[in-house]
Design a protein around this motif. Structure first.
Motif, PDB file in Angstrom:
ATOM      1  N   CYS A 118      -6.455   5.287 -17.006  1.00  0.00           N
ATOM      2  CA  CYS A 118      -6.129   5.931 -15.726  1.00  0.00           C
ATOM      3  C   CYS A 118      -5.913   7.431 -15.900  1.00  0.00           C
ATOM      4  N   LYS A 151      -6.805   5.323  -3.821  1.00  0.00           N
ATOM      5  CA  LYS A 151      -6.262   4.192  -4.579  1.00  0.00           C
ATOM      6  C   LYS A 151      -6.666   2.864  -3.956  1.00  0.00           C
ATOM      7  N   ARG A 154     -10.449   2.241  -4.585  1.00  0.00           N
ATOM      8  CA  ARG A 154     -10.680   1.793  -5.958  1.00  0.00           C
ATOM      9  C   ARG A 154     -10.269   0.335  -6.132  1.00  0.00           C
ATOM     10  N   THR A 179      -6.368  -4.249 -14.326  1.00  0.00           N
ATOM     11  CA  THR A 179      -7.172  -3.058 -14.045  1.00  0.00           C
ATOM     12  C   THR A 179      -7.665  -3.059 -12.601  1.00  0.00           C
ATOM     13  N   MET A 183      -5.462   0.210 -11.443  1.00  0.00           N
ATOM     14  CA  MET A 183      -6.117   1.432 -11.893  1.00  0.00           C
ATOM     15  C   MET A 183      -6.186   2.488 -10.803  1.00  0.00           C
ATOM     16  N   THR A 187      -4.268   5.937 -11.382  1.00  0.00           N
ATOM     17  CA  THR A 187      -5.144   7.107 -11.528  1.00  0.00           C
ATOM     18  C   THR A 187      -4.760   8.182 -10.515  1.00  0.00           C
TER      19      THR A 187
END
Length: 208
Positions: A118, A151, A154, A179, A183, A187
């Protein structure tokens, strides 16, 4: 100096991402969502992972070039050439240090790899010199079309990849689920609190 900083951030981010792939491979507790997706599609055609990685990545690159070619750049090329090398180097090193890792070590490797993946993504996203074709899909949805915050975009793309892989006989692990769900948010946190402040001011934002 500003462009040099961006190139350094992109190189560090991509290389670090490769190291993390090697750690996840050694942990053997679940592959990342895109690998899960590619493996599932390859299973449909009884083909190899490498064959469909090239096909699907090529198709995504074409889509990104049509929708937002801005995301294809130096970091995309660095990704192609350095991620695999970095992964192999890290995996070989871990094979030497931990030839027969315990479950605790495997869990530690997995968790460290996820966190630093991340961070790596945040660095090369923020450098804005190109990203991998798969990463670009969530970025385009979030920043070009403003469908949802990054976010969540993703999480959706990762979850779709995991579901496709699961539907076509890919064995999922706890690393895959973690993940897929975390993630995106992590991230985004690293982008806001570390990568962007470093790029713009050279300082890390203090979390109150």
């Amino acid at each position: 100096m500003y462009r040099i900083k961006r190139i350094i951030m992109a190189f560090i981010g991509v290389t670090l991402c490769g190291f993390c792939v090697g750690m996840l491979q050694k942990a053997n507790l679940g592959v990342d969502p895109f690998t899960c997706f590619v493996t599932g599609i390859a299973n449909i055609f009884s083909s190899t992972y490498s064959t469909f990685y090239l096909i699907l990545t090529g198709a995504l690159l074409l889509l990104v070039l049509i929708l937002r070619r801005h995301y294809i750049g130096i970091a995309t090329i660095i990704n192609l050439f350095f991620t695999g090398i970095a992964a192999d180097v890290m995996h070989a090193l871990l094979d030497t240090v931990f030839p027969h890792p315990s479950l605790a070590i495997r869990w530690s490797l997995m968790l460290v790899a996820i966190v630093f993946t991340c961070l790596a993504a945040a660095l090369y996203f923020t450098a804005d010199l190109g990203v991998s074709a798969y990463d670009a899909i969530a970025l385009i949805a979030a920043y070009k079309y403003r469908l949802l915050p990054f976010k969540y975009c993703r999480i959706i793309t990762d979850s779709v990849c995991v579901l496709v892989g699961f539907a076509f006989n890919v064995t999922l692990g706890v690393g895959t689920i973690i993940t897929a769900l975390f993630m995106g948010p992590l991230t985004q946190w690293f982008r806001s609190h570390l990568a962007e402040p470093i790029l713009t001011h050279g300082q890390i934002k203090t979390v109150v």
